[in-house]
Design a protein around this motif. Sequence first.
Motif, PDB file in Angstrom:
ATOM      1  N   ARG A  67      36.799  47.567  24.628  1.00  0.00           N
ATOM      2  CA  ARG A  67      36.824  47.520  23.156  1.00  0.00           C
ATOM      3  C   ARG A  67      38.134  46.899  22.666  1.00  0.00           C
ATOM      4  O   ARG A  67      38.138  46.038  21.784  1.00  0.00           O
ATOM      5  CB  ARG A  67      36.663  48.919  22.566  1.00  0.00           C
ATOM      6  CG  ARG A  67      36.856  48.911  21.034  1.00  0.00           C
ATOM      7  CD  ARG A  67      36.610  50.257  20.412  1.00  0.00           C
ATOM      8  NE  ARG A  67      35.181  50.438  20.333  1.00  0.00           N
ATOM      9  CZ  ARG A  67      34.546  51.564  20.631  1.00  0.00           C
ATOM     10  NH1 ARG A  67      35.215  52.622  21.016  1.00  0.00           N
ATOM     11  NH2 ARG A  67      33.246  51.648  20.521  1.00  0.00           N
TER      12      ARG A  67
ATOM     13  N   ILE B 246      30.761  42.976  18.753  1.00  0.00           N
ATOM     14  CA  ILE B 246      29.961  43.289  19.943  1.00  0.00           C
ATOM     15  C   ILE B 246      28.895  42.218  20.136  1.00  0.00           C
ATOM     16  O   ILE B 246      28.654  41.760  21.261  1.00  0.00           O
ATOM     17  CB  ILE B 246      29.335  44.700  19.839  1.00  0.00           C
ATOM     18  CG1 ILE B 246      30.421  45.767  19.999  1.00  0.00           C
ATOM     19  CG2 ILE B 246      28.240  44.893  20.885  1.00  0.00           C
ATOM     20  CD1 ILE B 246      29.926  47.192  19.865  1.00  0.00           C
TER      21      ILE B 246
ATOM     22  N   ASN C 245      23.894  43.522  23.571  1.00  0.00           N
ATOM     23  CA  ASN C 245      24.890  44.196  22.727  1.00  0.00           C
ATOM     24  C   ASN C 245      24.817  45.711  22.907  1.00  0.00           C
ATOM     25  O   ASN C 245      25.827  46.401  22.839  1.00  0.00           O
ATOM     26  CB  ASN C 245      24.754  43.791  21.261  1.00  0.00           C
ATOM     27  CG  ASN C 245      23.383  44.053  20.691  1.00  0.00           C
ATOM     28  OD1 ASN C 245      22.477  44.532  21.377  1.00  0.00           O
ATOM     29  ND2 ASN C 245      23.209  43.723  19.416  1.00  0.00           N
ATOM     30  N   SER C 246      23.632  46.247  23.192  1.00  0.00           N
ATOM     31  CA  SER C 246      23.529  47.696  23.404  1.00  0.00           C
ATOM     32  C   SER C 246      24.237  48.103  24.696  1.00  0.00           C
ATOM     33  O   SER C 246      24.865  49.167  24.753  1.00  0.00           O
ATOM     34  CB  SER C 246      22.063  48.145  23.427  1.00  0.00           C
ATOM     35  OG  SER C 246      21.358  47.517  24.476  1.00  0.00           O
TER      36      SER C 246
ATOM     37  N   SER D 259      27.931  48.135  23.896  1.00  0.00           N
ATOM     38  CA  SER D 259      28.226  49.311  23.076  1.00  0.00           C
ATOM     39  C   SER D 259      28.265  50.570  23.935  1.00  0.00           C
ATOM     40  O   SER D 259      29.179  51.403  23.795  1.00  0.00           O
ATOM     41  CB  SER D 259      27.169  49.456  21.977  1.00  0.00           C
ATOM     42  OG  SER D 259      27.415  50.615  21.221  1.00  0.00           O
TER      43      SER D 259
END
Length: 152
Positions: free
Chosen positions: A14, A24, A35-36, A39
């Motif tokens: 991050r 993201i 992107n998930s 994340s």
Amino acid sequence: MDILVENEFGMLLRKLREQKGMSINQLAETAGISNSQISRMENGVRGVPKAPTIRKLADALGVSYGELMTAAGYLEESGTAHDAAQAPEWATYKDKRDFKKMLEEDGELMFDGIPLDEEDRQRIKDVLTGLFWEAKQMNKRKKKPNGTPDGK
């Protein structure tokens, strides 16, 4: 990998993404990763990714692959793939010997008949390092109590 390593890796990911001013979604598109998934990594929900995913993230972020491999727990702080002392805690003397032998016996690496330069050779060795220790760890988990893979 333990929860602490997963959280440290996620926090570093991050931080690096934000330092680059990337969302993201931008990182996901650049790295070719959902992107998930990114994340979940950043939030410590998903475990530490495998070496090829770490390579994609490093390339997309323009950061050191070794730094990310170290944060993921694949490499020790020294950051060198050649040092057998950087092996995971669970690695036996034989595991370390096997790893050293694998790296030393590679000879000249070629692609389409052209020798690879030192940077490309190191990148390949870095990826092999992560894959080697991951495979060793998975193999150790598969073994049954009496030491044979199928328990017989």
